[in-house]
Design an enzyme around this catalytic site. Structure first.
Site, PDB file in Angstrom:
ATOM      1  N   GLY A 146      67.545  50.963  61.398  1.00 38.69           N
ATOM      2  CA  GLY A 146      67.589  52.106  60.475  1.00 38.69           C
ATOM      3  C   GLY A 146      66.258  52.681  60.055  1.00 38.69           C
ATOM      4  O   GLY A 146      66.152  53.865  59.754  1.00 38.69           O
ATOM      5  N   ASP A 189      65.302  51.066  55.591  1.00 33.24           N
ATOM      6  CA  ASP A 189      65.893  52.407  55.435  1.00 33.24           C
ATOM      7  C   ASP A 189      66.556  52.595  54.078  1.00 33.24           C
ATOM      8  O   ASP A 189      66.305  53.565  53.378  1.00 33.24           O
ATOM      9  CB  ASP A 189      66.887  52.707  56.586  1.00 33.24           C
ATOM     10  CG  ASP A 189      68.005  51.670  56.726  1.00 33.24           C
ATOM     11  OD1 ASP A 189      67.968  50.625  56.050  1.00 33.24           O
ATOM     12  OD2 ASP A 189      68.936  51.917  57.525  1.00 33.24           O
ATOM     13  N   ASP A 209      70.940  48.653  49.468  1.00 36.25           N
ATOM     14  CA  ASP A 209      72.314  48.878  49.015  1.00 36.25           C
ATOM     15  C   ASP A 209      72.721  47.691  48.142  1.00 36.25           C
ATOM     16  O   ASP A 209      72.304  47.601  46.997  1.00 36.25           O
ATOM     17  CB  ASP A 209      73.177  49.052  50.274  1.00 36.25           C
ATOM     18  CG  ASP A 209      74.610  49.436  50.009  1.00 36.25           C
ATOM     19  OD1 ASP A 209      74.859  50.236  49.106  1.00 36.25           O
ATOM     20  OD2 ASP A 209      75.508  48.949  50.724  1.00 36.25           O
ATOM     21  N   LYS A 235      70.079  52.753  46.589  1.00 44.49           N
ATOM     22  CA  LYS A 235      71.385  53.075  46.009  1.00 44.49           C
ATOM     23  C   LYS A 235      71.639  52.072  44.888  1.00 44.49           C
ATOM     24  O   LYS A 235      72.386  51.100  45.058  1.00 44.49           O
ATOM     25  CB  LYS A 235      72.426  52.869  47.122  1.00 44.49           C
ATOM     26  CG  LYS A 235      73.512  53.909  47.205  1.00 44.49           C
ATOM     27  CD  LYS A 235      74.581  53.437  48.165  1.00 44.49           C
ATOM     28  CE  LYS A 235      74.551  54.114  49.501  1.00 44.49           C
ATOM     29  NZ  LYS A 235      75.656  53.666  50.390  1.00 44.49           N
ATOM     30  N   PHE A 261      78.255  57.487  51.202  1.00 44.16           N
ATOM     31  CA  PHE A 261      77.746  57.009  52.485  1.00 44.16           C
ATOM     32  C   PHE A 261      76.767  58.025  53.054  1.00 44.16           C
ATOM     33  O   PHE A 261      77.104  59.182  53.292  1.00 44.16           O
ATOM     34  CB  PHE A 261      78.858  56.673  53.478  1.00 44.16           C
ATOM     35  CG  PHE A 261      78.343  55.770  54.547  1.00 44.16           C
ATOM     36  CD1 PHE A 261      78.117  54.421  54.283  1.00 44.16           C
ATOM     37  CD2 PHE A 261      77.985  56.268  55.787  1.00 44.16           C
ATOM     38  CE1 PHE A 261      77.565  53.582  55.247  1.00 44.16           C
ATOM     39  CE2 PHE A 261      77.429  55.441  56.754  1.00 44.16           C
ATOM     40  CZ  PHE A 261      77.225  54.094  56.479  1.00 44.16           C
ATOM     41  N   ASP A 279      72.604  55.427  60.076  1.00 43.43           N
ATOM     42  CA  ASP A 279      73.718  55.697  60.967  1.00 43.43           C
ATOM     43  C   ASP A 279      75.068  55.478  60.316  1.00 43.43           C
ATOM     44  O   ASP A 279      75.192  54.794  59.299  1.00 43.43           O
ATOM     45  CB  ASP A 279      73.659  54.747  62.172  1.00 43.43           C
ATOM     46  CG  ASP A 279      74.032  53.310  61.787  1.00 43.43           C
ATOM     47  OD1 ASP A 279      73.396  52.772  60.853  1.00 43.43           O
ATOM     48  OD2 ASP A 279      74.971  52.746  62.381  1.00 43.43           O
TER      49      ASP A 279
HETATM   50  P1  IMP Z   1      72.601  45.670  51.946  1.00 48.36           P
HETATM   51  O1  IMP Z   1      72.422  44.323  52.521  1.00 48.36           O
HETATM   52  O2  IMP Z   1      73.973  45.878  51.366  1.00 48.36           O
HETATM   53  O3  IMP Z   1      71.512  46.079  50.960  1.00 48.36           O
HETATM   54  O4  IMP Z   1      72.644  46.663  53.165  1.00 48.36           O
HETATM   55  C1  IMP Z   1      71.573  47.287  53.636  1.00 48.36           C
HETATM   56  C2  IMP Z   1      71.886  47.838  54.998  1.00 48.36           C
HETATM   57  O5  IMP Z   1      73.194  48.420  55.053  1.00 48.36           O
HETATM   58  C3  IMP Z   1      70.927  48.948  55.316  1.00 48.36           C
HETATM   59  O6  IMP Z   1      69.804  48.462  56.006  1.00 48.36           O
HETATM   60  C4  IMP Z   1      71.768  49.876  56.153  1.00 48.36           C
HETATM   61  O7  IMP Z   1      71.681  49.490  57.501  1.00 48.36           O
HETATM   62  C5  IMP Z   1      73.171  49.668  55.695  1.00 48.36           C
HETATM   63  N1  IMP Z   1      73.602  50.707  54.739  1.00 48.36           N
HETATM   64  C6  IMP Z   1      73.840  50.560  53.419  1.00 48.36           C
HETATM   65  N2  IMP Z   1      74.219  51.714  52.847  1.00 48.36           N
HETATM   66  C7  IMP Z   1      74.202  52.643  53.840  1.00 48.36           C
HETATM   67  C8  IMP Z   1      74.479  54.054  53.883  1.00 48.36           C
HETATM   68  O8  IMP Z   1      74.825  54.722  52.883  1.00 48.36           O
HETATM   69  N3  IMP Z   1      74.332  54.647  55.100  1.00 48.36           N
HETATM   70  C9  IMP Z   1      73.959  53.980  56.224  1.00 48.36           C
HETATM   71  N4  IMP Z   1      73.681  52.664  56.225  1.00 48.36           N
HETATM   72  C10 IMP Z   1      73.791  52.002  55.046  1.00 48.36           C
HETATM   73 MG    MG Z   2      69.629  48.718  58.259  1.00 46.60          MG
END
Ligand code: IMP
Ligand code: MG
Length: 179
Positions: A43, A99, A102, A130, A151, A158
């Site tokens: 990403g 990227d 979340d 986010k 999203f 992606d």
């Molecule tokens: P986390 O482990 O939940 O913080 O997820 C992070 C990863 O989830 C990021 O590196 C992205 O690859 C993916 N991700 C989380 N939210 C989004 C979004 O809104 N769009 C696209 N990819 C996302």
């Molecule tokens: Mg990612």
């Protein structure tokens, strides 16, 4: 691709402006430290490419890949290192480039793993954040933009491997991922 986008959040111009700010802040903070800038694939590849060109001091780059298992729009929390670093980070000043932050699961796992490898310092630069979705707390040193709990695609991000090549950041229409 445009018909799958509900709303443009940040244009190419706004992104370029923000990256200039981030780059000059990082150059100031890391002057004389030859930082190792690590891109979390896939990403962050576009953000990384633009960011390093905005950092006007000597630095090095490396790449790693993590997977949070499962496609779709929610990360599973089951993190795995797919491809590790080429070089050694012992004694290095490391900047991790991601990227989007979340739930925080990916980055808390990753930052912890890197910390155990003996870096002199580790900071985090995320293009998007986010905050409403955070489950695990993660300290952010540099952040491009905060985004709502929607999203997001484009500029490297992606949905099912598509939309990474959009030059702007937008909200994906829910009907694209609900079917
Ligand atoms: P986390 O482990 O939940 O913080 O997820 C992070 C990863 O989830 C990021 O590196 C992205 O690859 C993916 N991700 C989380 N939210 C989004 C979004 O809104 N769009 C696209 N990819 C996302
Ligand atoms: Mg990612």
């Amino acid at each position: 691709m445009m018909q799958s986008i509900e709303k443009v959040l940040f244009t190419e111009e706004q992104i370029a402006e923000k990256i200039k700010e981030l780059g000059s802040q990082i150059a100031k903070d890391y002057a004389g430290k030859n930082p190792l800038i690590i891109s979390v694939l896939r990403g962050s590849f576009i953000f990384m490419a633009d960011l390093v060109r905005a950092i006007d001091i000597p630095c090095e780059v490396d790449f790693l890949s993590v997977s949070s298992y499962g496609s779709g729009t929610v990360s599973s929390g089951n993190i795995k290192m797919i491809q590790g670093l080429d070089g050694d980070i012992k004694g290095r000043h490391v900047i991790v480039v991601e990227d989007i932050l979340d739930s925080g699961r990916t980055l808390s796992y990753l930052m912890e793993t890197l910390r155990e490898s003996g870096a002199a310092s580790i900071s985090l630069c995320t293009f998007l954040d986010k905050p409403e979705r955070r489950v695990v707390p993660v300290h952010v040193d540099y952040c491009g933009f905060q985004v709502p709990d929607e999203f997001i695609v484009g500029y490297g991000l992606d949905y099912a491997q598509r939309f990474r090549n959009l030059p702007f950041v937008g909200i994906l229409k829910p009907e694209v991922y609900s079917d």
